[in-house]
Each structure stands twice: as structure tokens, then as C-alpha cells.
Motif scaffolding. Structure first.
Motif, PDB file in Angstrom:
ATOM      1  N   ALA A 251       0.830  -1.206   0.000  1.00  0.00           N
ATOM      2  CA  ALA A 251       0.000   0.000   0.000  1.00  0.00           C
ATOM      3  C   ALA A 251       0.863   1.254   0.000  1.00  0.00           C
ATOM      4  O   ALA A 251       0.519   2.257  -0.634  1.00  0.00           O
ATOM      5  N   ASN A 252       2.000   1.207   0.709  1.00  0.00           N
ATOM      6  CA  ASN A 252       2.924   2.342   0.739  1.00  0.00           C
ATOM      7  C   ASN A 252       3.795   2.409  -0.505  1.00  0.00           C
ATOM      8  O   ASN A 252       4.526   3.389  -0.687  1.00  0.00           O
ATOM      9  N   SER A 253       3.748   1.350  -1.322  1.00  0.00           N
ATOM     10  CA  SER A 253       4.628   1.212  -2.487  1.00  0.00           C
ATOM     11  C   SER A 253       6.081   1.427  -2.078  1.00  0.00           C
ATOM     12  O   SER A 253       6.826   2.198  -2.693  1.00  0.00           O
ATOM     13  N   CYS A 254       6.480   0.712  -1.040  1.00  0.00           N
ATOM     14  CA  CYS A 254       7.783   0.917  -0.417  1.00  0.00           C
ATOM     15  C   CYS A 254       8.904   0.305  -1.262  1.00  0.00           C
ATOM     16  O   CYS A 254       8.995  -0.920  -1.410  1.00  0.00           O
ATOM     17  N   ASN A 255       9.748   1.157  -1.796  1.00  0.00           N
ATOM     18  CA  ASN A 255      10.880   0.687  -2.603  1.00  0.00           C
ATOM     19  C   ASN A 255      11.869  -0.111  -1.779  1.00  0.00           C
ATOM     20  O   ASN A 255      12.451  -1.090  -2.265  1.00  0.00           O
ATOM     21  N   ALA A 256      12.097   0.320  -0.524  1.00  0.00           N
ATOM     22  CA  ALA A 256      13.072  -0.379   0.319  1.00  0.00           C
ATOM     23  C   ALA A 256      12.648  -1.832   0.525  1.00  0.00           C
ATOM     24  O   ALA A 256      13.467  -2.757   0.405  1.00  0.00           O
ATOM     25  N   ALA A 257      11.377  -2.061   0.819  1.00  0.00           N
ATOM     26  CA  ALA A 257      10.900  -3.421   1.054  1.00  0.00           C
ATOM     27  C   ALA A 257      10.929  -4.246  -0.224  1.00  0.00           C
ATOM     28  O   ALA A 257      11.416  -5.390  -0.239  1.00  0.00           O
ATOM     29  N   PHE A 258      10.433  -3.684  -1.319  1.00  0.00           N
ATOM     30  CA  PHE A 258      10.324  -4.471  -2.540  1.00  0.00           C
ATOM     31  C   PHE A 258      11.672  -4.687  -3.222  1.00  0.00           C
ATOM     32  O   PHE A 258      11.870  -5.703  -3.895  1.00  0.00           O
ATOM     33  N   ALA A 259      12.606  -3.790  -3.041  1.00  0.00           N
ATOM     34  CA  ALA A 259      13.959  -4.033  -3.563  1.00  0.00           C
ATOM     35  C   ALA A 259      14.595  -5.200  -2.818  1.00  0.00           C
ATOM     36  O   ALA A 259      15.231  -6.073  -3.432  1.00  0.00           O
ATOM     37  N   ALA A 260      14.412  -5.220  -1.501  1.00  0.00           N
ATOM     38  CA  ALA A 260      14.962  -6.324  -0.712  1.00  0.00           C
ATOM     39  C   ALA A 260      14.291  -7.644  -1.088  1.00  0.00           C
ATOM     40  O   ALA A 260      14.956  -8.691  -1.198  1.00  0.00           O
ATOM     41  N   ILE A 261      12.986  -7.627  -1.300  1.00  0.00           N
ATOM     42  CA  ILE A 261      12.266  -8.839  -1.707  1.00  0.00           C
ATOM     43  C   ILE A 261      12.757  -9.315  -3.068  1.00  0.00           C
ATOM     44  O   ILE A 261      12.952 -10.524  -3.290  1.00  0.00           O
ATOM     45  N   ALA A 262      12.976  -8.391  -3.995  1.00  0.00           N
ATOM     46  CA  ALA A 262      13.452  -8.758  -5.333  1.00  0.00           C
ATOM     47  C   ALA A 262      14.807  -9.447  -5.265  1.00  0.00           C
ATOM     48  O   ALA A 262      15.035 -10.457  -5.953  1.00  0.00           O
ATOM     49  N   VAL A 263      15.701  -8.934  -4.444  1.00  0.00           N
ATOM     50  CA  VAL A 263      17.027  -9.546  -4.310  1.00  0.00           C
ATOM     51  C   VAL A 263      16.905 -10.934  -3.682  1.00  0.00           C
ATOM     52  O   VAL A 263      17.588 -11.886  -4.093  1.00  0.00           O
ATOM     53  N   GLU A 264      16.020 -11.066  -2.705  1.00  0.00           N
ATOM     54  CA  GLU A 264      15.819 -12.370  -2.073  1.00  0.00           C
ATOM     55  C   GLU A 264      15.243 -13.382  -3.071  1.00  0.00           C
ATOM     56  O   GLU A 264      15.638 -14.561  -3.073  1.00  0.00           O
ATOM     57  N   LEU A 265      14.339 -12.947  -3.913  1.00  0.00           N
ATOM     58  CA  LEU A 265      13.762 -13.843  -4.915  1.00  0.00           C
ATOM     59  C   LEU A 265      14.788 -14.248  -5.967  1.00  0.00           C
ATOM     60  O   LEU A 265      14.802 -15.390  -6.429  1.00  0.00           O
ATOM     61  N   GLY A 266      15.618 -13.312  -6.378  1.00  0.00           N
ATOM     62  CA  GLY A 266      16.639 -13.586  -7.388  1.00  0.00           C
ATOM     63  C   GLY A 266      16.150 -13.311  -8.800  1.00  0.00           C
ATOM     64  O   GLY A 266      14.946 -13.318  -9.084  1.00  0.00           O
ATOM     65  N   ALA A 267      17.101 -13.075  -9.693  1.00  0.00           N
ATOM     66  CA  ALA A 267      16.773 -12.676 -11.064  1.00  0.00           C
ATOM     67  C   ALA A 267      16.017 -13.767 -11.819  1.00  0.00           C
ATOM     68  O   ALA A 267      15.081 -13.476 -12.570  1.00  0.00           O
ATOM     69  N   LYS A 268      16.395 -15.036 -11.627  1.00  0.00           N
ATOM     70  CA  LYS A 268      15.751 -16.115 -12.371  1.00  0.00           C
ATOM     71  C   LYS A 268      14.270 -16.249 -12.002  1.00  0.00           C
ATOM     72  O   LYS A 268      13.419 -16.475 -12.873  1.00  0.00           O
ATOM     73  N   THR A 269      13.969 -16.118 -10.718  1.00  0.00           N
ATOM     74  CA  THR A 269      12.570 -16.202 -10.286  1.00  0.00           C
ATOM     75  C   THR A 269      11.764 -15.038 -10.832  1.00  0.00           C
ATOM     76  O   THR A 269      10.645 -15.214 -11.344  1.00  0.00           O
ATOM     77  N   LEU A 270      12.318 -13.832 -10.750  1.00  0.00           N
ATOM     78  CA  LEU A 270      11.607 -12.666 -11.284  1.00  0.00           C
ATOM     79  C   LEU A 270      11.406 -12.786 -12.786  1.00  0.00           C
ATOM     80  O   LEU A 270      10.342 -12.418 -13.315  1.00  0.00           O
ATOM     81  N   GLN A 271      12.400 -13.290 -13.479  1.00  0.00           N
ATOM     82  CA  GLN A 271      12.258 -13.478 -14.925  1.00  0.00           C
ATOM     83  C   GLN A 271      11.122 -14.445 -15.230  1.00  0.00           C
ATOM     84  O   GLN A 271      10.299 -14.194 -16.119  1.00  0.00           O
ATOM     85  N   ARG A 272      11.061 -15.533 -14.479  1.00  0.00           N
ATOM     86  CA  ARG A 272      10.020 -16.539 -14.720  1.00  0.00           C
ATOM     87  C   ARG A 272       8.630 -15.951 -14.487  1.00  0.00           C
ATOM     88  O   ARG A 272       7.714 -16.155 -15.295  1.00  0.00           O
ATOM     89  N   TYR A 273       8.463 -15.194 -13.429  1.00  0.00           N
ATOM     90  CA  TYR A 273       7.145 -14.631 -13.127  1.00  0.00           C
ATOM     91  C   TYR A 273       6.784 -13.478 -14.066  1.00  0.00           C
ATOM     92  O   TYR A 273       5.604 -13.281 -14.386  1.00  0.00           O
ATOM     93  N   THR A 274       7.778 -12.742 -14.511  1.00  0.00           N
ATOM     94  CA  THR A 274       7.521 -11.659 -15.462  1.00  0.00           C
ATOM     95  C   THR A 274       7.043 -12.226 -16.798  1.00  0.00           C
ATOM     96  O   THR A 274       6.091 -11.719 -17.406  1.00  0.00           O
ATOM     97  N   GLU A 275       7.700 -13.270 -17.249  1.00  0.00           N
ATOM     98  CA  GLU A 275       7.296 -13.908 -18.508  1.00  0.00           C
ATOM     99  C   GLU A 275       5.941 -14.583 -18.364  1.00  0.00           C
ATOM    100  O   GLU A 275       5.105 -14.524 -19.272  1.00  0.00           O
ATOM    101  N   LYS A 276       5.702 -15.221 -17.215  1.00  0.00           N
ATOM    102  CA  LYS A 276       4.411 -15.866 -16.978  1.00  0.00           C
ATOM    103  C   LYS A 276       3.279 -14.843 -16.985  1.00  0.00           C
ATOM    104  O   LYS A 276       2.180 -15.110 -17.485  1.00  0.00           O
TER     105      LYS A 276
END
Length: 456
Positions: A251-276
Motif C-alpha cells: 500500500a505504501n509502495s515501499c521501494n526499500a521493502a520491494f527491492a529487498a524482496i526482489a534480491v531475495e527472490l533472485g533474477a531467475k525467479t523474477l524473470q520466470r514470473y515476469t514472462e508468466k
């Protein structure tokens, strides 16, 4: 006798060649006859200025947006409506390539296999899915700013509103259209043919990945001090949000939280979900292809943090984002969008009713339901539900930085859960500033008319 045999063989070869040629011609006639009939060299369908003088384009309510009269193509009598519908209807010179006059010329000629094209006096009728009134409201809401507004029915696939700006009056083309920055990209349908930095609307994809990948997500908290250091990059947030759970971070659109989540997920996971999610795919709206989004996944941790909040080299096409919103609304799959509601050929025979075609699964059903609830929470906690009367609205805003010294792009994307208004939408205001304010106001004005009608 030998000569007769040789001549017979030659005749046989010639007959076979003739048969093969006739078969090829018939095949091409069946598959390309409409394109032949609508080619600009066909002078009983085009005037000396190269303008198509056959066929009528209507909106879904039957309002005539463009027709041909006495060898001249005309448009709707309101200048604003002409500008608002330009990228759906097309221009006289054929520079708006995705407009109906150019892209669907074969249907406007009234072409059919038995009779061919009848001529300018008996062209076809092409009814678009858009409503000119909705385009008018969306165009007025953009108020001269560059961007796009689109709304579609995620149950049926009908695109009800499709506006691209800047635009111009096709009957009075500005003399400085090629040199004035005010008209930069005026021929381009931004909804279909462009891709833009998405900013925080991309967090819907990151959240989907986190909901399915991080088992303790709902029990965790993130502390936001206004920025976070990840590798070599300082990820700056829009404010100091303190300690927050995932719903509050979204709801806050918090960059700090979502940047940390993105790094934890990793590039391959984000790529898979983005393509999906379909954000790197192209949709075809009655043959018109949408642009593909693009992402760079060869990233350092710091850049991955920026990519996770919709920055870095992330690019998203508005049409694909709208369809993804529709899939979240519809339990993971949505109807594929289309622009032609119905046609009539030169004999007045209507086209067959079309059945909706669905996308593949862009998001799991349970994840879609969780996303929808959190997006509804965004409206309640952050955007203000009072701005959207009569609507069960789920949305995500985005403010996309696009370069030093430039105002950010403003996004607002989401959907309605109203049973009688199953609409998904996307709004982009280029260099518009804050997503919730600039793009959210455009969405509010457009959706109010669509859901509640005009005030009496």
C-alpha cells in the motif's frame, strides 16, 4: 512417332505448370484477396489523394466515426471526438498505421470471395468495440498530456476505450506536426506500439512471486528508513515508512521493502514470473500486434533491487499490463483483447458472433485473489475510495523515473470487481508526476462515466 511423344510430354509439362499456377493463384486469392482489393492502386476504392473511399467505421453504439461520401472520406462532426478516436479510426494519409482505415482496409472494402470488392458505393461496415463517449472523456482527462488510456472487458475481451496522446484532428492536420514537439509521436498508438518504464505497477509481479515463493511472507516485516543500501546502489523510497508488513509495504509502495524482496527472490525467479505474467509477450488484436516488454536479467544485486521496483531497464507495454490486470481480476486468466465488434460485407451480410479467447494462466488463482484483496486495500488506505464512487476498485499506482531533469511517468492500473462492469484498465501519463494523483485522476474521470453514466 518420336516427335509426337516428345510434344505430348512437353504439353503434359505445360499443363502441369498451368495447373500448379492456377492452384497457387487460387490459394493466394483465398488468403490474400482482401489485401489485393484494399491495395492503394485500386482506383475504384481510393481517390487520387490515396484516401480509402469505401466503407464506414462505427463505434459500438453505432455512431459513425468515419464514412465515405461522394469520393471524400469524412469523420465525426466533433473535433474532440475526432482527436480522441484518431488512433482507433486512422487518418487520411495512412500515417497512423494501427488505425482501422489502414489496418482493416480489407474489411472496409466490403470484400468477399464470391463478389470481390463492390466499389466505393457499396463498401463494408466495420464496428469497433470502443465507445466514442469513453474515448472523449479519457482524452479530455489527459488534457493535452502525452500518454494512453485503455479499458477492456476482461470477461469478453472487448476494448471499450483506447486513447493515445498526443493526437490531432485528421481533417485539419497541423502544418508543424513534423517539427513541433507538441506532436512528437502523434502517429504512434502508445497503447499498442510502445513500451515504457513501469515503476511501481511492476510490484504486482514481484508480489505474486513473493506470495508463491516465500512461505513466511505474511509473518515478516520490513523497516523503511527512507532508503536502503543494496550492493553498490542506494534504493531511495518515497518516504519513511517505518516497520510494515507486506500489505502495508504494498500500500505504501515501499521501494526499500520491494527491492529487498526482489534480491531475495533472485533474477531467475523474477524473470520466470515476469514472462508468466505476459509482460514480455505480444498480443494480437485482430491482427494488430502489441509491442513486447523487455527486461535485463544480467544484473548486480543493486540493479536487481532497482529492477524489482520497476526501474533499471524494465520496459512494459500498456496493453500487456492491462491484460495482466484482467487476469488478476478473473482468477488467473483473462479474455484476450480485440477491437472489431462486428462487420458487414458489401452485400450487407453480418459477420458471425465471436467467442472470447482466453489467455493462458498468467497467475495462480489463489495468488490472484490475494493480489486483488491487497490492491483493493491500496484504494482504501492510500488512493481514496471516495474518488471512485460505485466501484469495487483494485489498483496499483506507479511513478517511474525516466531520467535526470525529467518528471516521472505516472501510471495507474487495475480493475473493477463490479459484476456488471468487469473492466480492467491502464493509464499512463508521460512525465505526469505522481501516479496516484496524475494517472489516478484520469482513471477516475473515465471510469466514473463508464460505471455511473453521465450526471443529469
Amino acid at each position: 512417332m518420336k516427335k509426337i511423344e516428345n510434344r505430348s510430354f512437353v504439353c503434359l509439362l505445360l499443363a502441369l505448370a498451368l495447373a500448379a499456377g492456377m492452384a497457387l493463384f487460387l490459394l493466394r486469392y483465398l488468403t490474400q484477396g482482401g489485401s489485393w482489393a484494399s491495395a492503394a492502386f485500386n482506383r475504384h476504392l481510393y481517390n487520387t489523394q490515396g484516401q480509402l473511399i469505401a466503407g464506414t467505421v462505427l463505434d459500438r453504439d453505432g455512431d459513425v466515426l468515419s464514412s465515405a461520401e461522394n469520393g471524400v472520406r469524412t469523420y465525426y462532426d466533433s473535433e474532440t471526438v475526432r482527436k480522441a478516436t484518431l488512433h482507433a479510426v486512422g487518418d487520411l494519409q495512412g500515417r497512423v498505421g494501427a488505425g482501422a482505415l489502414n489496418a482493416f482496409a480489407g474489411k472496409l472494402t466490403g470484400w468477399n470471395l464470391l463478389n470481390g470488392a463492390f466499389g466505393a458505393d457499396r463498401g463494408g461496415e466495420l464496428t469497433l468495440t470502443i465507445d466514442a463517449r469513453y474515448n472523449y472523456e479519457a482524452y479530455q482527462a489527459l488534457n493535452g498530456r502525452a500518454g494512453t488510456v485503455a479499458v477492456y472487458n476482461y470477461k469478453t475481451g472487448e476494448v471499450l476505450c483506447m486513447v493515445s496522446s498526443p493526437s490531432y484532428d485528421p481533417l485539419h492536420v497541423p502544418e508543424d506536426i513534423e517539427t513541433n514537439d507538441r506532436y512528437k509521436g502523434a502517429y504512434l498508438n502508445r497503447f499498442l506500439s510502445s513500451a515504457f518504464t513501469p515503476g511501481s505497477v511492476y510490484k504486482t509481479v514481484v508480489l505474486a512471486a513473493a506470495l508463491e515463493t516465500l512461505p513466511d511472507l505474511q509473518d515478516r516485516t520490513w523497516d523503511c528508513a527512507g532508503s536502503v543500501q543494496i550492493g553498490e546502489e542506494t534504493i531511495v523510497c518515497s518516504g519513511v515508512h517505518g516497520e510494515q508488513d507486506i500489505a502495508a509495504a504494498f500500500a505504501n509502495s515501499c521501494n526499500a521493502a520491494f527491492a529487498a524482496i526482489a534480491v531475495e527472490l533472485g533474477a531467475k525467479t523474477l524473470q520466470r514470473y515476469t514472462e508468466k505474467a505476459g509482460l514480455t509477450s505480444s498480443y494480437r488484436l485482430d491482427g494488430l500486434p502489441s509491442a513486447r516488454g523487455s527486461f535485463d536479467w544480467d544484473l548486480t544485486e543493486g540493479r536487481l533491487g532497482w529492477a524489482g521496483v520497476g526501474q533499471d531497464k524494465d520496459l512494459v507495454n500498456p496493453c500487456a499490463l492491462m491484460v495482466y490486470m484482467g487476469a488478476i481480476a478473473n482468477g488467473g486468466r483473462a479474455a484476450e483483447p480485440y477491437l472489431i465488434l462486428k462487420t458487414k460485407n458489401g452485400l450487407g451480410l453480418p459477420s458471425l458472433p465471436r467467442l472470447p479467447r482466453k489467455t493462458g494462466t498468467l497467475v495462480r488463482r489463489g495468488t490472484a485473489e490475494a493480489l486483488a484483496d491487497m490492491m483493493a486495500g491500496n484504494v482504501e488506505k492510500t488512493y481514496g475510495s471516495g474518488r471512485f464512487p460505485g466501484m469495487d476498485l483494485c489498483a496499483k499506482s506507479g511513478t517511474a523515473e525516466v531520467g535526470e531533469g525529467k518528471s516521472p511517468h505516472a501510471w495507474f492500473a487495475g480493475f473493477l470487481r463490479n459484476a456488471d462492469a468487469p473492466y480492467a484498465f491502464v493509464v499512463l501519463v508521460e512525465n505526469g508526476g505522481g501516479g496516484s494523483s496524475a494517472a489516478g485522476d484520469v482513471a477516475a474521470r473515465t471510469l466514473k462515466v463508464m460505471v455511473n453514466g453521465y450526471e443529469k
